[in-house]
Write a protein that holds these residues in place. Structure first.
Motif, PDB file in Angstrom:
ATOM      1  N   ASN A  98      78.247 -17.904   4.506  1.00 36.15           N
ATOM      2  CA  ASN A  98      78.499 -16.766   3.609  1.00 36.15           C
ATOM      3  C   ASN A  98      78.993 -17.191   2.228  1.00 36.15           C
ATOM      4  O   ASN A  98      79.648 -16.424   1.536  1.00 36.15           O
ATOM      5  CB  ASN A  98      79.521 -15.806   4.221  1.00 36.15           C
ATOM      6  N   PRO A 103      92.657 -17.159  -7.092  1.00 35.09           N
ATOM      7  CA  PRO A 103      93.557 -17.792  -8.065  1.00 35.09           C
ATOM      8  C   PRO A 103      94.185 -19.088  -7.560  1.00 35.09           C
ATOM      9  O   PRO A 103      95.372 -19.291  -7.689  1.00 35.09           O
ATOM     10  CB  PRO A 103      94.619 -16.715  -8.290  1.00 35.09           C
ATOM     11  N   ARG A 143      92.884 -13.979 -10.780  1.00 36.79           N
ATOM     12  CA  ARG A 143      93.515 -13.058  -9.852  1.00 36.79           C
ATOM     13  C   ARG A 143      93.143 -11.611 -10.161  1.00 36.79           C
ATOM     14  O   ARG A 143      93.140 -10.756  -9.296  1.00 36.79           O
ATOM     15  CB  ARG A 143      95.033 -13.236  -9.967  1.00 36.79           C
ATOM     16  N   MET A 182      85.327  -9.695  -6.963  1.00 42.16           N
ATOM     17  CA  MET A 182      83.868  -9.799  -6.958  1.00 42.16           C
ATOM     18  C   MET A 182      83.320  -9.470  -5.569  1.00 42.16           C
ATOM     19  O   MET A 182      83.828  -9.933  -4.559  1.00 42.16           O
ATOM     20  CB  MET A 182      83.446 -11.212  -7.349  1.00 42.16           C
ATOM     21  N   GLN A 239      76.435 -12.006  -0.633  1.00 42.25           N
ATOM     22  CA  GLN A 239      77.131 -12.837   0.349  1.00 42.25           C
ATOM     23  C   GLN A 239      78.568 -12.352   0.432  1.00 42.25           C
ATOM     24  O   GLN A 239      79.183 -12.036  -0.589  1.00 42.25           O
ATOM     25  CB  GLN A 239      77.094 -14.293  -0.085  1.00 42.25           C
ATOM     26  N   SER A 240      79.120 -12.316   1.640  1.00 38.31           N
ATOM     27  CA  SER A 240      80.389 -11.609   1.805  1.00 38.31           C
ATOM     28  C   SER A 240      81.616 -12.472   1.564  1.00 38.31           C
ATOM     29  O   SER A 240      82.710 -11.953   1.439  1.00 38.31           O
ATOM     30  CB  SER A 240      80.458 -11.039   3.215  1.00 38.31           C
ATOM     31  N   TYR A 241      81.474 -13.800   1.478  1.00 39.06           N
ATOM     32  CA  TYR A 241      82.613 -14.732   1.367  1.00 39.06           C
ATOM     33  C   TYR A 241      83.571 -14.588   2.547  1.00 39.06           C
ATOM     34  O   TYR A 241      84.774 -14.843   2.410  1.00 39.06           O
ATOM     35  CB  TYR A 241      83.400 -14.537   0.064  1.00 39.06           C
ATOM     36  N   LEU A 242      83.078 -14.140   3.685  1.00 36.44           N
ATOM     37  CA  LEU A 242      83.943 -13.984   4.853  1.00 36.44           C
ATOM     38  C   LEU A 242      83.592 -15.061   5.878  1.00 36.44           C
ATOM     39  O   LEU A 242      82.422 -15.420   6.021  1.00 36.44           O
ATOM     40  CB  LEU A 242      83.742 -12.603   5.485  1.00 36.44           C
ATOM     41  N   TYR A 243      84.609 -15.558   6.588  1.00 38.19           N
ATOM     42  CA  TYR A 243      84.380 -16.600   7.576  1.00 38.19           C
ATOM     43  C   TYR A 243      83.891 -15.967   8.872  1.00 38.19           C
ATOM     44  O   TYR A 243      84.610 -15.160   9.472  1.00 38.19           O
ATOM     45  CB  TYR A 243      85.660 -17.396   7.822  1.00 38.19           C
ATOM     46  N   GLU A 263      92.024 -11.522  10.239  1.00 40.82           N
ATOM     47  CA  GLU A 263      92.343 -12.881   9.767  1.00 40.82           C
ATOM     48  C   GLU A 263      91.730 -13.150   8.402  1.00 40.82           C
ATOM     49  O   GLU A 263      92.352 -13.770   7.538  1.00 40.82           O
ATOM     50  CB  GLU A 263      91.847 -13.915  10.779  1.00 40.82           C
ATOM     51  N   PHE A 293      93.984 -14.019   5.242  1.00 35.94           N
ATOM     52  CA  PHE A 293      93.768 -15.277   4.511  1.00 35.94           C
ATOM     53  C   PHE A 293      93.589 -14.997   3.020  1.00 35.94           C
ATOM     54  O   PHE A 293      94.178 -15.656   2.165  1.00 35.94           O
ATOM     55  CB  PHE A 293      92.539 -15.997   5.075  1.00 35.94           C
ATOM     56  N   GLU A 331      96.769 -14.106   1.373  1.00 29.40           N
ATOM     57  CA  GLU A 331      97.593 -15.290   1.127  1.00 29.40           C
ATOM     58  C   GLU A 331      97.104 -16.051  -0.100  1.00 29.40           C
ATOM     59  O   GLU A 331      97.893 -16.520  -0.911  1.00 29.40           O
ATOM     60  CB  GLU A 331      97.576 -16.212   2.348  1.00 29.40           C
ATOM     61  N   LEU A 332      95.784 -16.152  -0.243  1.00 30.44           N
ATOM     62  CA  LEU A 332      95.234 -16.843  -1.418  1.00 30.44           C
ATOM     63  C   LEU A 332      95.656 -16.137  -2.700  1.00 30.44           C
ATOM     64  O   LEU A 332      95.918 -16.773  -3.718  1.00 30.44           O
ATOM     65  CB  LEU A 332      93.710 -16.864  -1.365  1.00 30.44           C
ATOM     66  N   TYR A 333      95.691 -14.822  -2.647  1.00 30.74           N
ATOM     67  CA  TYR A 333      96.032 -14.062  -3.847  1.00 30.74           C
ATOM     68  C   TYR A 333      97.534 -13.830  -3.952  1.00 30.74           C
ATOM     69  O   TYR A 333      97.985 -13.036  -4.774  1.00 30.74           O
ATOM     70  CB  TYR A 333      95.274 -12.724  -3.852  1.00 30.74           C
ATOM     71  N   VAL A 375      83.930 -11.684  12.409  1.00 30.30           N
ATOM     72  CA  VAL A 375      82.999 -11.177  11.399  1.00 30.30           C
ATOM     73  C   VAL A 375      81.556 -11.366  11.826  1.00 30.30           C
ATOM     74  O   VAL A 375      80.705 -10.527  11.556  1.00 30.30           O
ATOM     75  CB  VAL A 375      83.283 -11.860  10.049  1.00 30.30           C
ATOM     76  N   GLU A 422      80.432  -5.557   7.658  1.00 31.45           N
ATOM     77  CA  GLU A 422      80.786  -6.802   6.969  1.00 31.45           C
ATOM     78  C   GLU A 422      80.950  -6.540   5.467  1.00 31.45           C
ATOM     79  O   GLU A 422      81.878  -7.040   4.836  1.00 31.45           O
ATOM     80  CB  GLU A 422      79.710  -7.865   7.212  1.00 31.45           C
ATOM     81  N   ARG A 448      88.062  -7.173   0.715  1.00 28.45           N
ATOM     82  CA  ARG A 448      88.453  -8.501   0.255  1.00 28.45           C
ATOM     83  C   ARG A 448      88.469  -8.548  -1.271  1.00 28.45           C
ATOM     84  O   ARG A 448      89.375  -9.103  -1.882  1.00 28.45           O
ATOM     85  CB  ARG A 448      87.456  -9.526   0.791  1.00 28.45           C
TER      86      ARG A 448
END
Lengths: 223, 236, 235
Positions: free
Chosen positions: A77, A87, B78, B82, B86-90, B97, B101, B104-106, B132, B140, B147
């Motif tokens: 994905n 960030p 931040r 976007m 593609q979903s950028y999901l694992y 989760e 995740f 936490e990144l943000y 997912v 999704e 997200r």
């Protein structure tokens, strides 16, 4: 720091869930050790030196797999883009991937060391503890180098085939130092003989962890 | 007048000898929305990737929050959300989760709580513990929308957000977009045809021959969009 | 660089090369221990010097490319890597030719040969990387990173390989070159040869660099034409 922990935790969770990488790394290490036993004729070869050599061959080739796997998790994905958008600094991502590769490799090495003792008729004794810092330094150095180069190779046409071609020559000094130090440690040479080699390993690690940390942003960037 | 959120000057992007984008001048004020309409391969995704700071333009420049898009530091990244095809999901993490995740990144103060809230907003609370990979495409994409918006971005970049989605997903994502814009976020979205959107004021730009032209705002444009949409639904 | 200067460099290296060949074959006295075979030394050492210098240029160009983002530096790095690879190969070949009569083997893991060989492998990887990806800014960045990382490695390689050989004492006699050259004429011949090879290298480098620059310019012109055509189509 929080982001580093989050990424690493996520990678370990994914790994716990599938177990793919560690199993693959262990399998590769096992096979390499078996090949080395037949190639070296373990019964006649001097135990400590052949064992050290076999161990490091296993480290290099399973390490290649470890670094590739740690980055592969981001391919589905296009998750890597999600990380680039977030960030966090690319160097944080590098650190987390390096840590993941290190952990995968370390697990495989524990397996390799046990197999090495069995295959090469060594003993489970204090010498194995002397091996630990040498292996840890070598693993860190290789993970640092391979993580940086795997990010390059998996975006070229040759793909992961390119990784060993780029990584192995650069790893040679650490390989020499690691094999020599490991052979001395297993052969019971006094600590002072190992010190010189450890210095080279430390220098290698400092150099390539720093280089990877600074240069990673240029290899993950998109066009 | 407020400073523009997005501003491009003679923006261009070339791959090899192929000009994907050229001579692109765009201005977007806070709280405004634009749709970029173009055929497949017209360069919509490339433009959005440039605005997100992922890709460097080969000519001109893009200013995002007044900053060169190539030098968007973490603080500015931040503020960009976007959503793409593609979903950028694992796939092997659960819905919850994945959002935790991301939170936490943000560096969101309460990742757990915020993930739970967003799962509810996109109507996925019952699927929180489902991986997912086992979600439908629509679910999704709803999760991907959560997200993208979890950090309350000031600039939303949506690349074909409604492509091949069920109507429920379209409704949910649309209402999230409306809320965000009402809150003052700016929106750049891409689409094949002018989408049918109620309660959202937006401008339409056509992306063709690698450059943007603003479509004069007419009452018919929404109708035209509707007709085109019906046509594509009927497969004509 | 203007083509006049480049031409001058070419002729100068040609002339110096003849002088060097004359000196090596006719003027320099034969070394006592190794005999006639030692004369390859006057080509072997300059090749090694050029190979290492080229490697340094690759790394420097890589740093400048990442820092400034100018295509020019990438072209320079590419040119240096290609030429460096040729000279590095020559070092290994001349080293091998020299080793056979003196040490009785084609190859030995002598510390210098080993270092050069590792260098050669790194160059090989660098060039393979360049050929395995299309010509794009991405490849340029990748190549810059690999060039930098490889150059960082060179000192570590030298130290580790030296240590590796000394701990296992070399059975073979060391090269005469290490003891110093007994006759002053040998020093002169070496210096002339070094000068000849250096200028030859600079000439090749400017030639290839100019060629790559021209390619880049041609590429840009193609882009501009395409852009102009598109703009004309607007009206």
């Amino acid at each position: 720091m929080a982001a580093f922990a989050a990424i690493l935790r996520k990678d370990l969770r994914l790994e716990l869930r599938s177990g793919e990488s560690t199993v693959a790394l262990l399998a590769i290490s096992l096979l390499i050790l078996v090949v080395m036993v037949f190639a070296l004729d373990a019964s006649r070869a001097r135990g400590a030196e052949s064992a050290a050599g076999a161990l490091w061959v296993a480290l290099v080739f399973s390490g290649m797999l470890g670094a590739t796997r740690a980055l592969l998790a981001e391919r589905d994905n296009n998750c890597i883009r999600g990380l680039l958008l977030s960030p966090i600094e690319p160097s944080t991502l590098y650190a987390a991937k390096l840590a993941a590769a290190f952990i995968f490799m370390a697990i495989a090495e524990i397996g390799s060391v046990i197999l090495m003792v069995l295959f090469f008729n060594l003993n489970f004794d204090i010498t194995l503890i002397r091996l630990a810092p040498i292996l840890a330094l070598g693993t860190l150095g290789f993970a640092a180098l391979a993580t940086l180069l795997a990010a390059i190779s998996n975006r070229t046409r040759m793909g992961d085939l390119l990784l060993p071609i780029l990584a192995v020559p650069i790893f040679v000094p650490a390989l020499i130092a690691g094999v020599k130090a490991s052979a001395s440690a297993l052969g019971g040479t006094p600590e002072s003989a190992i010190a010189e080699w450890l210095k080279i390993l430390i220098a290698f690690d400092v150099l390539f962890v720093t280089a990877g940390y600074l240069l990673f942003e240029y290899v993950v960037r998109e066009d | 007048m407020a400073a523009p959120v997005v501003e491009t000057h003679e923006l261009g992007k070339t791959y090899g000898q192929h000009h994907v984008l050229r001579d692109l001048d765009l201005r977007l004020l806070p709280g405004r929305a634009i749709f970029i309409v173009g055929a497949n391969g017209a360069g919509k995704s490339t433009l959005l990737r440039i605005l997100a700071g992922l890709s460097a333009p080969t000519a001109g420049r893009a200013l995002i929050f007044g900053l060169d898009s190539r030098r968007l530091g973490p603080r500015y990244r931040r503020r960009i959300g976007m959503l793409a095809h593609q979903s950028y999901l694992y796939p092997n993490l659960t819905a919850r989760e994945n959002l935790e995740f991301c939170a936490e990144l943000y560096a969101i103060s309460d990742p757990r709580g915020s993930a739970a809230r967003w799962l509810e907003r996109v109507g996925l609370e019952r699927f929180a513990e489902r991986r997912v990979r086992a979600l439908s495409r629509g679910m999704e994409q709803r999760l991907a929308a959560a997200r993208a918006m979890i950090a309350d971005p000031g600039l939303l970049l949506l690349d074909e957000p409604f492509a091949s989605l069920d109507s429920e997903a379209v409704q949910i994502i649309m209402s999230l977009i409306r809320e965000a814009v009402a809150r003052g976020a700016s929106l750049v979205a891409s689409a094949h045809v002018v989408p049918e959107v109620q309660d959202l004021e937006f401008e339409v730009f056509d992306l063709a021959r690698a450059t943007l032209t603003r479509r004069p705002p007419t009452r018919d444009s929404a109708d035209a969009g509707r007709i085109a949409r019906l046509r594509s639904l009927l497969g004509r | 660089m203007s083509s006049m200067v480049r031409k001058g460099l070419g002729y100068l290296s040609l002339a110096l090369m003849f002088v060097a060949i004359f000196m090596v074959f006719d003027w320099v006295p034969t070394e006592a221990e190794q005999g006639i075979a030692q004369r390859i030394f006057y080509f072997h050492v300059p090749c090694a010097w050029v190979a290492f210098a080229a490697f340094g240029i690759v790394a420097l160009a890589g740093i400048l490319y990442l820092w400034l983002g100018e295509r020019m530096w990438d072209d320079l790095g590419y040119a240096a890597a290609e030429i460096g690879m040729v000279f590095c190969t020559l070092v290994l070949l001349t080293g091998s030719l020299w080793a056979k009569p003196i040490w009785g083997v084609w190859w030995t893991w002598d510390s210098r040969l080993t270092t050069t060989f590792i260098l050669w492998l790194m160059y090989g990887g660098y060039l393979l990387l360049r050929s395995s990806a299309d010509d794009s800014p991405q490849v340029a960045r990748f190549a810059a990173v690999v060039g930098i990382v490889a150059a960082l490695d060179v000192p570590v390689v030298i130290v580790s390989v030296r240590l590796w050989r000394t701990i296992h004492p070399a059975v073979l006699i060391t090269k005469t070159g290490e003891h110093g050259l007994e006759d002053p004429r040998m020093v002169v011949a070496l210096l002339v040869s070094l000068a000849a090879f250096t200028i030859f290298f600079v000439w090749l480098l400017t030639l290839r660099f100019a060629q790559l620059r021209a390619r880049t310019r041609l590429h840009r012109m193609g882009q501009e034409i395409a852009l102009a055509e598109m703009r004309a189509g607007d009206r």
